[in-house]
Design an enzyme around this catalytic site. Sequence first.
Site, PDB file in Angstrom:
ATOM      1  N   ARG A 143       4.474  11.133  -2.248  1.00 48.54           N
ATOM      2  CA  ARG A 143       4.386  10.726  -0.857  1.00 48.54           C
ATOM      3  C   ARG A 143       5.671  11.045  -0.088  1.00 48.54           C
ATOM      4  NH1 ARG A 143       4.779   4.437   1.071  1.00 48.54           N
ATOM      5  NH2 ARG A 143       4.113   4.873   3.181  1.00 48.54           N
ATOM      6  N   TYR A 160      10.953   9.181   1.048  1.00 42.45           N
ATOM      7  CA  TYR A 160      10.904   8.159   0.000  1.00 42.45           C
ATOM      8  C   TYR A 160      11.505   8.599  -1.335  1.00 42.45           C
ATOM      9  CZ  TYR A 160       7.832   5.787   3.303  1.00 42.45           C
ATOM     10  OH  TYR A 160       7.335   5.167   4.415  1.00 42.45           O
ATOM     11  N   ARG A 204       7.428   0.795  13.489  1.00 41.01           N
ATOM     12  CA  ARG A 204       7.968   0.259  12.231  1.00 41.01           C
ATOM     13  C   ARG A 204       9.128  -0.710  12.467  1.00 41.01           C
ATOM     14  NH1 ARG A 204       5.536   3.562   8.209  1.00 41.01           N
ATOM     15  NH2 ARG A 204       5.121   5.592   9.097  1.00 41.01           N
ATOM     16  N   ALA A 220       3.173  -0.778   4.721  1.00 38.10           N
ATOM     17  CA  ALA A 220       2.635  -0.732   6.094  1.00 38.10           C
ATOM     18  C   ALA A 220       2.227  -2.116   6.611  1.00 38.10           C
ATOM     19  CB  ALA A 220       1.451   0.226   6.157  1.00 38.10           C
ATOM     20  N   ASP A 258       1.736 -15.615   6.832  1.00 39.65           N
ATOM     21  CA  ASP A 258       1.249 -16.997   6.687  1.00 39.65           C
ATOM     22  C   ASP A 258       1.198 -17.426   5.220  1.00 39.65           C
ATOM     23  OD1 ASP A 258       1.001 -17.299   9.404  1.00 39.65           O
ATOM     24  OD2 ASP A 258      -1.173 -17.089   9.466  1.00 39.65           O
ATOM     25  N   GLU A 290      12.665  -9.428   1.442  1.00 34.82           N
ATOM     26  CA  GLU A 290      11.866  -8.278   1.882  1.00 34.82           C
ATOM     27  C   GLU A 290      12.690  -7.006   1.653  1.00 34.82           C
ATOM     28  OE1 GLU A 290      11.488  -8.457   6.121  1.00 34.82           O
ATOM     29  OE2 GLU A 290      10.210  -6.688   6.257  1.00 34.82           O
ATOM     30  N   PRO A 321       0.778  -1.231   0.000  1.00 36.41           N
ATOM     31  CA  PRO A 321       0.000   0.000   0.000  1.00 36.41           C
ATOM     32  C   PRO A 321       0.811   1.282   0.000  1.00 36.41           C
ATOM     33  CG  PRO A 321      -0.151  -1.114   2.124  1.00 36.41           C
ATOM     34  CD  PRO A 321       0.500  -2.073   1.180  1.00 36.41           C
ATOM     35  N   ASN A 322       0.319   2.228  -0.758  1.00 31.65           N
ATOM     36  CA  ASN A 322       0.848   3.592  -0.849  1.00 31.65           C
ATOM     37  C   ASN A 322       2.156   3.723  -1.619  1.00 31.65           C
ATOM     38  OD1 ASN A 322      -1.291   4.855   0.737  1.00 31.65           O
ATOM     39  ND2 ASN A 322      -0.421   3.726   2.454  1.00 31.65           N
ATOM     40  N   ASN A 349       7.972  -5.656  -1.023  1.00 32.33           N
ATOM     41  CA  ASN A 349       7.946  -4.529  -0.093  1.00 32.33           C
ATOM     42  C   ASN A 349       6.508  -4.457   0.413  1.00 32.33           C
ATOM     43  OD1 ASN A 349       7.860  -2.167   1.334  1.00 32.33           O
ATOM     44  ND2 ASN A 349       8.973  -0.950  -0.184  1.00 32.33           N
ATOM     45  N   HIS A 379       4.266  -4.388   9.207  1.00 31.03           N
ATOM     46  CA  HIS A 379       4.222  -4.272  10.665  1.00 31.03           C
ATOM     47  C   HIS A 379       2.936  -4.807  11.278  1.00 31.03           C
ATOM     48  CE1 HIS A 379       7.414  -1.636   9.396  1.00 31.03           C
ATOM     49  NE2 HIS A 379       6.555  -0.845   8.784  1.00 31.03           N
ATOM     50  N   ARG A 429      13.305   4.377  12.329  1.00 29.59           N
ATOM     51  CA  ARG A 429      12.115   5.243  12.271  1.00 29.59           C
ATOM     52  C   ARG A 429      11.260   5.047  13.539  1.00 29.59           C
ATOM     53  NH1 ARG A 429       9.361   4.846   6.544  1.00 29.59           N
ATOM     54  NH2 ARG A 429       8.145   6.523   7.528  1.00 29.59           N
ATOM     55  N   HIS A 476      12.727  -2.632   1.870  1.00 25.75           N
ATOM     56  CA  HIS A 476      12.142  -1.353   2.278  1.00 25.75           C
ATOM     57  C   HIS A 476      13.012  -0.226   1.744  1.00 25.75           C
ATOM     58  CE1 HIS A 476       9.316  -3.374   4.874  1.00 25.75           C
ATOM     59  NE2 HIS A 476      10.314  -4.147   5.263  1.00 25.75           N
ATOM     60  N   LEU A 477      12.355   0.782   1.215  1.00 30.32           N
ATOM     61  CA  LEU A 477      13.098   1.935   0.692  1.00 30.32           C
ATOM     62  C   LEU A 477      13.837   2.643   1.822  1.00 30.32           C
ATOM     63  CD1 LEU A 477      10.196   3.224  -1.554  1.00 30.32           C
ATOM     64  CD2 LEU A 477      12.414   2.468  -2.427  1.00 30.32           C
TER      65      LEU A 477
HETATM   66  C1  DQA Z   1       8.243   1.050   3.672  1.00 33.25           C
HETATM   67  C2  DQA Z   1       8.346   1.289   5.194  1.00 33.25           C
HETATM   68  C3  DQA Z   1       6.999   1.077   5.868  1.00 33.25           C
HETATM   69  O1  DQA Z   1       7.112   1.306   7.268  1.00 33.25           O
HETATM   70  C4  DQA Z   1       5.971   2.037   5.313  1.00 33.25           C
HETATM   71  O2  DQA Z   1       4.706   1.796   5.877  1.00 33.25           O
HETATM   72  C5  DQA Z   1       5.916   2.009   3.823  1.00 33.25           C
HETATM   73  C6  DQA Z   1       7.145   1.890   3.051  1.00 33.25           C
HETATM   74  C7  DQA Z   1       9.557   1.397   2.941  1.00 33.25           C
HETATM   75  O3  DQA Z   1       9.679   1.017   1.776  1.00 33.25           O
HETATM   76  O4  DQA Z   1      10.435   2.053   3.505  1.00 33.25           O
HETATM   77  O5  DQA Z   1       4.846   2.197   3.231  1.00 33.25           O
HETATM   78  O6  DQA Z   1       7.980  -0.322   3.449  1.00 33.25           O
END
Ligand code: DQA
Length: 142
Positions: A18, A23, A111, A77, A87, A98, A10-11, A74, A80, A107, A100-101
């Site tokens: 954003r 990011y 997170r 959110a 699962d 996995e 998401p997002n 990735n 967490h 943070r 994460h940017l």
């Molecule tokens: C994220 C880190 C997460 O905590 C956050 O909710 C994101 C992006 C990252 O790529 O740094 O949406 O996964």
Amino acid sequence: MKKILVINGPNLNMLGLREPELYGARNFEALQKFILECADEMGLSVELFQSNHEGVIVDKIQAAYKVFDAILINPAAYTHTSVAILDALKAVALPTVEVHLTDISTREDFRKFSFVSLYAQKTICGKGFEGYKEGLKYLLEL
Ligand code: DQA
């Protein structure tokens, strides 16, 4: 040719707009282009998938069984919060990285914990777009 499923949660489709101070200024289209270029260089076949919905991501992970060789995710959110994504990853048991940017370990406290890390073979944080490249390389060399 190895087939990798790349999932963005998401997002992440809002990249560019954003919180650019966190990011970066490049948008989601640029990220997708970057991933495809890296895959091309490495001789990997990649399918890109993005969703803002937890259950849709669970369905996609389930559908990856016997179709893909590995998953790069990735979970954004859902990292967490989502036992369901953890699962699903355990169920299909594909090699998983996995990404994460940002560096989630530096943070907010909420997170710092990742459900997905309980399964993923490797977690890459805080390297921006490059983290996806490093993740693909890891899966290539597995
Ligand atoms: C994220 C880190 C997460 O905590 C956050 O909710 C994101 C992006 C990252 O790529 O740094 O949406 O996964």
